[in-house]
Design a protein around this motif. Structure first.
Motif, mmCIF file in Angstrom:
data_model
loop_
_atom_site.group_PDB
_atom_site.id
_atom_site.type_symbol
_atom_site.label_atom_id
_atom_site.label_comp_id
_atom_site.label_asym_id
_atom_site.label_seq_id
_atom_site.Cartn_x
_atom_site.Cartn_y
_atom_site.Cartn_z
ATOM 1 N N LEU A 195 0.947 -1.202 0.165
ATOM 2 C CA LEU A 195 0.052 -0.132 -0.043
ATOM 3 C C LEU A 195 1.008 1.202 0.126
ATOM 4 O O LEU A 195 0.659 2.073 -0.640
ATOM 5 N N SER A 196 1.770 1.277 0.719
ATOM 6 C CA SER A 196 2.882 2.386 0.845
ATOM 7 C C SER A 196 3.625 2.552 -0.573
ATOM 8 O O SER A 196 3.594 3.751 -1.102
ATOM 9 N N ALA A 197 3.960 1.714 -1.102
ATOM 10 C CA ALA A 197 4.877 1.679 -2.394
ATOM 11 C C ALA A 197 3.834 2.341 -3.517
ATOM 12 O O ALA A 197 4.212 3.121 -4.308
ATOM 13 N N THR A 198 2.549 1.712 -3.479
ATOM 14 C CA THR A 198 1.630 1.962 -4.562
ATOM 15 C C THR A 198 1.238 3.695 -4.300
ATOM 16 O O THR A 198 1.065 4.414 -5.185
ATOM 17 N N GLN A 199 0.901 4.076 -2.982
ATOM 18 C CA GLN A 199 0.724 5.359 -2.600
ATOM 19 C C GLN A 199 1.445 6.245 -3.123
ATOM 20 O O GLN A 199 1.410 7.401 -3.572
ATOM 21 N N GLY A 200 2.943 5.960 -2.953
ATOM 22 C CA GLY A 200 3.939 7.002 -3.151
ATOM 23 C C GLY A 200 4.446 6.955 -4.737
ATOM 24 O O GLY A 200 5.254 7.784 -4.911
ATOM 25 N N ARG A 201 3.777 6.132 -5.521
ATOM 26 C CA ARG A 201 4.292 5.997 -7.058
ATOM 27 C C ARG A 201 3.254 7.020 -8.061
ATOM 28 O O ARG A 201 2.223 7.112 -7.556
ATOM 29 N N PRO A 202 4.052 7.584 -8.875
ATOM 30 C CA PRO A 202 3.055 8.532 -9.570
ATOM 31 C C PRO A 202 1.993 7.481 -10.402
ATOM 32 O O PRO A 202 2.213 6.611 -10.882
ATOM 33 N N ALA A 203 0.781 8.185 -10.631
ATOM 34 C CA ALA A 203 -0.029 7.655 -11.339
ATOM 35 C C ALA A 203 0.147 7.638 -12.785
ATOM 36 O O ALA A 203 0.549 8.657 -13.281
ATOM 37 N N ASN A 204 -0.064 6.342 -13.417
ATOM 38 C CA ASN A 204 0.020 6.260 -14.937
ATOM 39 C C ASN A 204 -1.435 6.063 -15.548
ATOM 40 O O ASN A 204 -2.061 5.218 -15.238
ATOM 41 N N PHE A 205 -1.574 7.196 -16.588
ATOM 42 C CA PHE A 205 -2.994 6.993 -17.073
ATOM 43 C C PHE A 205 -2.746 6.612 -18.551
ATOM 44 O O PHE A 205 -3.493 7.027 -19.446
ATOM 45 N N GLY A 206 -1.679 5.832 -18.806
ATOM 46 C CA GLY A 206 -1.417 5.574 -20.369
ATOM 47 C C GLY A 206 -1.525 4.144 -20.640
ATOM 48 O O GLY A 206 -1.417 3.688 -21.731
ATOM 49 N N CYS A 207 -2.318 3.398 -19.918
ATOM 50 C CA CYS A 207 -2.692 2.190 -20.323
ATOM 51 C C CYS A 207 -3.825 1.801 -21.198
ATOM 52 O O CYS A 207 -3.966 0.790 -21.926
ATOM 53 N N PHE A 208 -4.721 2.656 -20.980
ATOM 54 C CA PHE A 208 -6.117 2.481 -21.777
ATOM 55 C C PHE A 208 -6.984 1.502 -21.877
ATOM 56 O O PHE A 208 -7.611 0.870 -22.731
ATOM 57 N N GLY A 209 -6.637 0.709 -20.827
ATOM 58 C CA GLY A 209 -7.588 -0.561 -20.507
ATOM 59 C C GLY A 209 -7.132 -1.704 -21.514
ATOM 60 O O GLY A 209 -7.893 -2.693 -21.744
ATOM 61 N N MET A 210 -5.942 -1.723 -21.892
ATOM 62 C CA MET A 210 -5.581 -2.711 -22.905
ATOM 63 C C MET A 210 -5.395 -3.983 -22.334
ATOM 64 O O MET A 210 -5.092 -5.071 -23.145
ATOM 65 N N HIS A 211 -5.357 -4.221 -20.796
ATOM 66 C CA HIS A 211 -5.256 -5.554 -20.382
ATOM 67 C C HIS A 211 -6.256 -6.526 -20.851
ATOM 68 O O HIS A 211 -6.073 -7.504 -21.034
ATOM 69 N N GLU A 212 -7.652 -6.079 -20.965
ATOM 70 C CA GLU A 212 -8.661 -6.784 -21.274
ATOM 71 C C GLU A 212 -8.589 -7.383 -22.584
ATOM 72 O O GLU A 212 -8.858 -8.276 -23.079
ATOM 73 N N TRP A 213 -8.029 -6.562 -23.541
ATOM 74 C CA TRP A 213 -7.780 -7.021 -24.935
ATOM 75 C C TRP A 213 -6.787 -7.925 -24.871
ATOM 76 O O TRP A 213 -6.862 -8.895 -25.963
ATOM 77 N N ALA A 214 -5.801 -7.649 -24.145
ATOM 78 C CA ALA A 214 -4.411 -8.874 -24.171
ATOM 79 C C ALA A 214 -5.206 -10.053 -24.000
ATOM 80 O O ALA A 214 -4.319 -10.981 -24.342
ATOM 81 N N MET A 215 -6.165 -10.173 -22.873
ATOM 82 C CA MET A 215 -6.624 -11.423 -22.484
ATOM 83 C C MET A 215 -7.378 -12.179 -23.471
ATOM 84 O O MET A 215 -7.689 -13.255 -23.357
ATOM 85 N N VAL A 216 -7.701 -11.582 -24.497
ATOM 86 C CA VAL A 216 -8.343 -12.337 -25.833
ATOM 87 C C VAL A 216 -7.732 -12.337 -27.103
ATOM 88 O O VAL A 216 -8.075 -12.891 -28.118
ATOM 89 N N TYR A 217 -6.412 -11.807 -26.807
ATOM 90 C CA TYR A 217 -5.735 -11.541 -28.181
ATOM 91 C C TYR A 217 -5.366 -13.147 -28.987
ATOM 92 O O TYR A 217 -4.939 -13.922 -28.347
ATOM 93 N N ARG A 218 -5.765 -13.149 -30.127
ATOM 94 C CA ARG A 218 -5.729 -14.399 -31.082
ATOM 95 C C ARG A 218 -6.253 -15.555 -30.689
ATOM 96 O O ARG A 218 -6.046 -16.757 -30.760
ATOM 97 N N LEU A 219 -7.300 -15.269 -29.786
ATOM 98 C CA LEU A 219 -8.142 -16.299 -29.474
ATOM 99 C C LEU A 219 -9.357 -16.358 -30.241
ATOM 100 O O LEU A 219 -9.975 -15.696 -30.847
ATOM 101 N N ALA A 220 -9.859 -17.800 -30.238
ATOM 102 C CA ALA A 220 -11.080 -18.021 -31.070
ATOM 103 C C ALA A 220 -12.247 -17.530 -30.270
ATOM 104 O O ALA A 220 -12.273 -17.083 -29.082
ATOM 105 N N ASP A 221 -13.627 -17.030 -30.946
ATOM 106 C CA ASP A 221 -14.546 -16.485 -30.062
ATOM 107 C C ASP A 221 -15.096 -17.310 -28.957
ATOM 108 O O ASP A 221 -15.241 -16.835 -27.626
#
Length: 303
Positions: free
Chosen positions: A112-138
């Motif tokens: 919690l302390s490390a996360t609190q002290g780190r600058p916020a990064n607003f550049g991911c644009f939610g791509m994690h959910e897209w990477a979870m389905v990358y090249r998968l069949a429907d």
């Protein structure tokens, strides 16, 4: 110790149950009907806190529940509690239990302390959910009952045209094998404090996990506050995901477009601001409980 009279703590417990029932009851109804919800079931299926555990109210360490004429409260039989006899017997969280949780408390304080002290990064644009389905069949996606807005090829093209920078291990570990090398970071379960940052949606949702892991040492109001934040974040997480959930009432945040990115970042910033005081409250609770754990350990060592 602050001692709550029977009527007072029972009223608080009832108020808490009513508050969370707004979320728990629909989930239980869906579960009984065997109906899956890709957005709202997440907090009950991904995290280990069961609905009944969320409904149960806890006062937190340092608060005693007076034993009424109708007998001891159910808390007396729960893990972490003890009965203190006196003129008015009370049930309270045991100092020895707090001391036994020192490894958890230290780990959470570090994260919690490390996360609190780190600058916020607003550049991911939610791509994690897209990477979870990358090249998968429907039929291979996690929510295969729901179509991809852009289809398989369109979804893959979005992933390939973006810089993927997921800092959260529990999101990164669900990337498909072809997507993992595309991530610029390599978070692991062992180095979370080195990566997690306060704008990450999953770090915000995890405040709920951290809170219920501290149960019964913290009050349930804080757990419920974190739950409500996590529930709201989950909606954004899935609105920005590649799935088409408009049938459920979730208008997509089209993060593949400049306008969608702006909408996502604005919402992400608002959630980071909501999460900051909750993270601070959890960190303060860890510090307070660690002081108790140290004191209890010293007493035990000299007894």
């Amino acid at each position: 110790m602050q001692v709550l009279a029977t009527a007072e703590w029972q009223a608080r417990a009832a108020k808490h149950a009513a508050r969370v029932d707004a979320f728990v009851a629909p989930h239980l109804a869906r579960r009984e009907s065997r109906v899956k919800h890709p957005v709202h079931d997440f907090l009950f299926t991904y995290y280990s806190q069961r609905p009944a555990q969320l409904r149960r109210w806890h006062p937190g360490f340092g608060v005693g529940l007076a034993v009424g004429e109708d007998g001891r409260p159910e808390h007396a039989g729960l893990k972490g509690y003890t009965v203190v006899d006196g003129v008015v017997p009370v049930v309270t969280v045991d100092e020895a239990y707090v001391a036994s949780q020192r490894p958890l408390l230290e780990a959470l304080r570090t994260l919690l302390s490390a996360t609190q002290g780190r600058p916020a990064n607003f550049g991911c644009f939610g791509m994690h959910e897209w990477a979870m389905v990358y090249r998968l069949a429907d039929d291979e996606t996690r929510h295969a009952d729901w179509p991809l807005r852009l289809g398989g090829e369109g979804t893959d093209a979005v992933v390939e045209s973006h810089r993927i920078a997921c800092s959260h291990f529990d999101a990164y570990r669900f990337f498909t094998e072809p997507a993992r090398p595309l991530n610029t970071l390599r978070p692991t379960s062992a180095d979370r404090p080195a990566f997690e940052q306060p704008a990450c949606l999953h770090a915000g949702m995890d405040l709920y996990k951290h809170a219920f892991r501290l149960t019964p040492m913290i009050d349930s109001d804080l757990v419920a506050d974190c739950f409500e934040l996590a529930r709201d974040i989950r909606e954004l997480d899935m609105r920005a995901a590649p799935y088409d959930l408009r049938e459920l009432g979730f208008e997509p945040v089209r993060v593949e477009t400049p306008e969608g990115k702006q909408e996502y970042v604005a919402a992400q910033r608002a959630f980071a601001e909501r999460g900051a005081p909750l993270r601070a409250r959890l960190l303060a609770a860890c510090e307070r409980l660690l002081a108790v754990a140290g004191s209890a350990g010293t007493t035990a060592g000299t007894g």
